[in-house]
Design an enzyme around this catalytic site. Structure first.
Site, PDB file in Angstrom:
ATOM      1  N   ASN A 274       0.719  -1.124  -0.146  1.00  0.00           N
ATOM      2  CA  ASN A 274      -0.339  -0.044   0.025  1.00  0.00           C
ATOM      3  C   ASN A 274       0.900   1.178  -0.135  1.00  0.00           C
ATOM      4  OD1 ASN A 274      -1.558   2.439   1.094  1.00  0.00           O
ATOM      5  ND2 ASN A 274      -3.156   0.955   1.548  1.00  0.00           N
TER       6      ASN A 274
ATOM      7  N   HIS B  42       1.038   6.008   1.934  1.00  0.00           N
ATOM      8  CA  HIS B  42       1.929   7.278   2.782  1.00  0.00           C
ATOM      9  C   HIS B  42       2.998   7.691   1.758  1.00  0.00           C
ATOM     10  CE1 HIS B  42      -1.233   6.793   5.864  1.00  0.00           C
ATOM     11  NE2 HIS B  42      -0.873   5.318   5.754  1.00  0.00           N
TER      12      HIS B  42
ATOM     13  N   HIS C 232      -5.314   3.799  -1.869  1.00  0.00           N
ATOM     14  CA  HIS C 232      -7.041   4.098  -1.564  1.00  0.00           C
ATOM     15  C   HIS C 232      -7.162   5.660  -1.798  1.00  0.00           C
ATOM     16  CE1 HIS C 232      -9.520   4.318   2.379  1.00  0.00           C
ATOM     17  NE2 HIS C 232     -10.112   4.718   1.368  1.00  0.00           N
TER      18      HIS C 232
ATOM     19  N   ARG D 189      -9.269   8.186  -1.174  1.00  0.00           N
ATOM     20  CA  ARG D 189     -10.208   8.782  -0.138  1.00  0.00           C
ATOM     21  C   ARG D 189     -11.079   9.701  -0.887  1.00  0.00           C
ATOM     22  NH1 ARG D 189      -8.922   6.574   5.301  1.00  0.00           N
ATOM     23  NH2 ARG D 189     -10.604   7.875   5.920  1.00  0.00           N
TER      24      ARG D 189
ATOM     25  N   ARG E  34      -7.027  12.651   0.710  1.00  0.00           N
ATOM     26  CA  ARG E  34      -5.845  13.109   1.579  1.00  0.00           C
ATOM     27  C   ARG E  34      -4.457  12.690   1.088  1.00  0.00           C
ATOM     28  NH1 ARG E  34      -7.068   9.919   7.107  1.00  0.00           N
ATOM     29  NH2 ARG E  34      -9.198  11.150   6.649  1.00  0.00           N
TER      30      ARG E  34
ATOM     31  N   GLU F 251      -8.263   0.640  -3.329  1.00  0.00           N
ATOM     32  CA  GLU F 251      -9.063   0.894  -2.085  1.00  0.00           C
ATOM     33  C   GLU F 251     -10.253   1.880  -1.952  1.00  0.00           C
ATOM     34  OE1 GLU F 251      -7.963   1.088   2.119  1.00  0.00           O
ATOM     35  OE2 GLU F 251      -6.544  -0.580   1.454  1.00  0.00           O
TER      36      GLU F 251
ATOM     37  N   THR G 270      -8.443   3.491   8.357  1.00  0.00           N
ATOM     38  CA  THR G 270      -9.647   2.726   8.119  1.00  0.00           C
ATOM     39  C   THR G 270      -9.970   1.809   9.626  1.00  0.00           C
ATOM     40  OG1 THR G 270      -9.103   2.396   5.840  1.00  0.00           O
ATOM     41  CG2 THR G 270     -10.925   1.194   6.842  1.00  0.00           C
TER      42      THR G 270
ATOM     43  N   GLU H   3     -11.217  -9.158   2.612  1.00  0.00           N
ATOM     44  CA  GLU H   3      -9.938  -9.052   3.382  1.00  0.00           C
ATOM     45  C   GLU H   3     -10.326  -8.914   4.779  1.00  0.00           C
ATOM     46  OE1 GLU H   3      -7.223  -6.087   1.625  1.00  0.00           O
ATOM     47  OE2 GLU H   3      -6.430  -5.643   3.359  1.00  0.00           O
TER      48      GLU H   3
ATOM     49  N   HIS I 192      -3.761  -4.605   7.672  1.00  0.00           N
ATOM     50  CA  HIS I 192      -3.937  -3.514   8.673  1.00  0.00           C
ATOM     51  C   HIS I 192      -3.100  -3.729   9.898  1.00  0.00           C
ATOM     52  CE1 HIS I 192      -5.341   0.126  10.468  1.00  0.00           C
ATOM     53  NE2 HIS I 192      -5.786   0.440   9.445  1.00  0.00           N
TER      54      HIS I 192
END
Ligand code: PXP
Length: 248
Positions: free
Chosen positions: A14, A17, A50, A52, A56, A77, A108, A158, A198
């Protein structure tokens, strides 16, 4: 469905970040797409991003470029909204993982309530499937949620490993691990492919990787954070080694 414990697990990286850091200064560096390509070259089996609702971290243009440039599967995502469904069906990523989204949350928090939202989710899942997208639902390892996911036609669940990762002591962690184990078994019995993610790190990924039904792990924050110290290629290679060692 029986699965050999020796089946390799895919590592989905992922990259959200990388975009978080880029956006902190409003410019173009570091580029999450460059990070995704480096992850791909370093052994990542898939890339997750993801989009969003508040944009962000990942932006629409990032996803367009990921879709165009990656040769490994792209897992988008997203919240199960009209806007995101429209973007996904135009973009046609390999997979979409539907997640709950609250504007004020840091990440999440908790799984999607597929049972409570079944009537809203059903048409969105159908549209995604009709566009040839593999649909995954990010849920807690709860039997009722798993059964509803199967009834709604998802290909994948998931399982949210956040409660396991955040457990305060070994006893609490064992309880959460037991829930994940039972959830993975139940999901496989329901005909679902099982992924998990996660809060996973070098230290806590092993017991999740040993669950034979789990086919893919999606990991972001730890990998990107650790890359500050060791570099992304080394971190991805080490995570793959830790997972493979646990899987044996
Ligand atoms: N899987 C899903 C569905 C997520 O929402 C997240 C967080 O974005 C992850 C995996 C990765 O979690 P983490 O960043 O804690 O590794």
């Amino acid at each position: 469905m029986t699965t050999s414990p020796a089946t390799p697990i895919r590592l989905g990286v992922n990259i959200d970040h990388i975009a978080t850091v880029r956006n902190a200064r409003g410019g173009t560096h570091p580029d999450p797409v460059k990070g995704a390509l480096l992850a791909q070259a370093s052994g990542a089996d898939g890339i997750t991003a993801h989009l969003r609702e508040d944009r962000r971290h990942i932006r629409d243009a990032d996803l367009e470029r990921l879709r165009a440039d990656l040769s490994i599967p792209l897992n988008m995502e997203m919240a199960a909204t009209e806007e995101m469904t429209t973007i996904a069906t135009r973009l046609r990523p390999h997979a979409c993982c539907l997640v709950p989204e609250r504007r004020q949350e840091v990440t999440t928090e908790g799984g999607l309530d597929v049972r409570g939202q079944a009537s809203e989710l059903a048409p969105r899942i159908t549209r995604l499937r009709d566009a040839g997208i593999r649909v995954s639902l990010f849920i807690d390892p709860d039997p009722a949620q798993i059964e509803t996911a199967a009834q709604l036609g998802a290909a994948v669940v998931e399982l949210h490993t956040g409660a396991y990762a955040d457990a305060m002591d070994e006893a609490a962690r064992a309880i959460e691990h037991g829930r994940l184990m039972a959830g993975a078994e139940h999901a496989a019995r329901c005909g679902l492919e099982v992924h998990a993610g996660h809060g996973l790190t070098y230290d806590n990924v092993g017991p999740i990787a040993t669950l034979p039904q789990v086919m893919e792990l999606n990991i972001g924050h730890f990998l990107i954070g650790q890359a500050i110290f060791d570099g992304l290629p080394a971190v991805i290679r080490h995570m793959k080694d830790v997972i493979a060692a646990a899987r044996k």
